[in-house]
Motif scaffolding. Structure first.
Motif: not given
Length: 329
Positions: A266-274, A285-287, A293-297, A311-318
């Protein structure tokens, strides 16, 4: 058969040679993939020679075309055989081409060096010297990419584990492979698992507002192909050009599982920040403006060699709406 003083050349696989023959078309397609457009154009130019072009074209069609296309022996095995033959006979030019065929067929630079080492015991040290001379030229771009790519650690060293962030991800609903040929892999999934329809899309940095590789601006192209297996989104990532973690992976290891993701957090950007606050780096990183936005950590040390995609916003595996469907029977 003559017709008004000239040969009536039909699209046959025999001689006289024809550019319309199946053998020639297969050979040219493979050569362009293996040698690149510039070197392939040089060979095609020789085939235009009015003195010996037809003879050379016939030989080319039967080697790069008909022989390489036979399914009795995989292209990878043919490349191994030809490299050994070239080393034994001291043929520098053919060794260079066949080494490129080997890379195209899936051998890694390390495996090619192992071929040279193995051959030394049977044909002598001079063969190894020749092989290393050719390898230093052919493998140079691949070795440079490997040198610049952060190495996957062999073990988790003391102090590399991050603190418990209090983050609880949902189910892993996305798994992705890095592959050299997405169509070949997709056919395997179609045959073994019934995943016959895939959504294929080309993803170039040109469509992005921002594209980075470990924090540095970069240009790249890769192909993604998606299929659903229950609630899990399967992805095949084929690197085409530029710096991507997919290209790093296949150059070092060949095809394999490369990243996972929870695409419904539900909060992908906060997940990346943490994660990044604990030292985890963003590899690619791709915007894509207005889309995602795609983040490959780079969580390889923590996840046994696997990257984590957010992935932000979340795509729910669509499956994304862009691209085109390809169905394998």
């Amino acid at each position: 058969m003559k017709n008004e003083g000239t040969f009536n050349i039909e699209a046959a696989d025999g001689f006289p040679f024809s550019r319309d023959s199946k053998d020639f078309q297969q050979g040219v397609a493979l050569m362009r993939k293996v040698l690149g457009a510039e070197d392939a154009a040089k060979v095609e130019g020789l085939i235009d020679n009015p003195l010996f072009g037809s003879e050379l074209g016939y030989l080319f069609s039967k080697t790069w075309g008909a022989l390489y296309a036979r399914d009795n022996l995989p292209l990878r095995d043919r490349a191994l055989l030809l490299m050994g033959t070239d080393l034994a006979l001291g043929r520098e030019g053919p060794l260079k081409d066949h080494m490129r065929v080997a890379l195209h067929a899936g051998l890694s630079p390390a495996q090619i060096i192992e071929v040279l080492f193995q051959s030394m015991f049977y044909i002598g040290a001079p063969g190894m010297v020749l092989g290393l001379k050719v390898a230093s030229e052919v493998l140079a771009p691949h070795m440079e990419a490997m040198k610049n790519a952060p190495a996957i650690p062999q073990r988790v060293r003391e102090g590399t584990m991050i603190n418990d962030l209090g983050v609880r991800m949902g189910p892993i609903n996305h798994v992705a492979m890095a592959v050299k040929d997405w169509e070949k892999t997709a056919r395997g999934f179609a045959s073994l698992m019934g995943l016959k329809t895939w959504r294929k899309m080309e993803i170039p940095s040109a469509i992005m507002e921002k594209a980075e590789y470990y924090g540095k601006p970069c240009e790249f192209v890769w192909i993604s192909a998606f299929a659903k297996l229950g609630d899990t989104l399967i992805e095949l990532c084929q690197p085409v050009s530029g710096q991507t973690i997919f290209g790093d992976f296949v150059q070092q290891y060949g095809d394999g599982m490369q990243h996972v993701g929870d695409l419904s957090h539900p909060d992908p950007l906060e997940l990346v920040r943490r994660y990044t606050s604990q030292g985890v780096k963003v590899a690619n990183y791709c915007k894509i403006a207005g889309i995602a936005e795609l983040f490959f950590l780079d969580t390889r040390e923590q996840l046994g060699g696997m990257f984590l995609e957010v992935v932000a916003p979340p795509t729910y595996a669509q499956i994304a709406a862009m691209g085109e469907d390809v169905t394998f029977t």
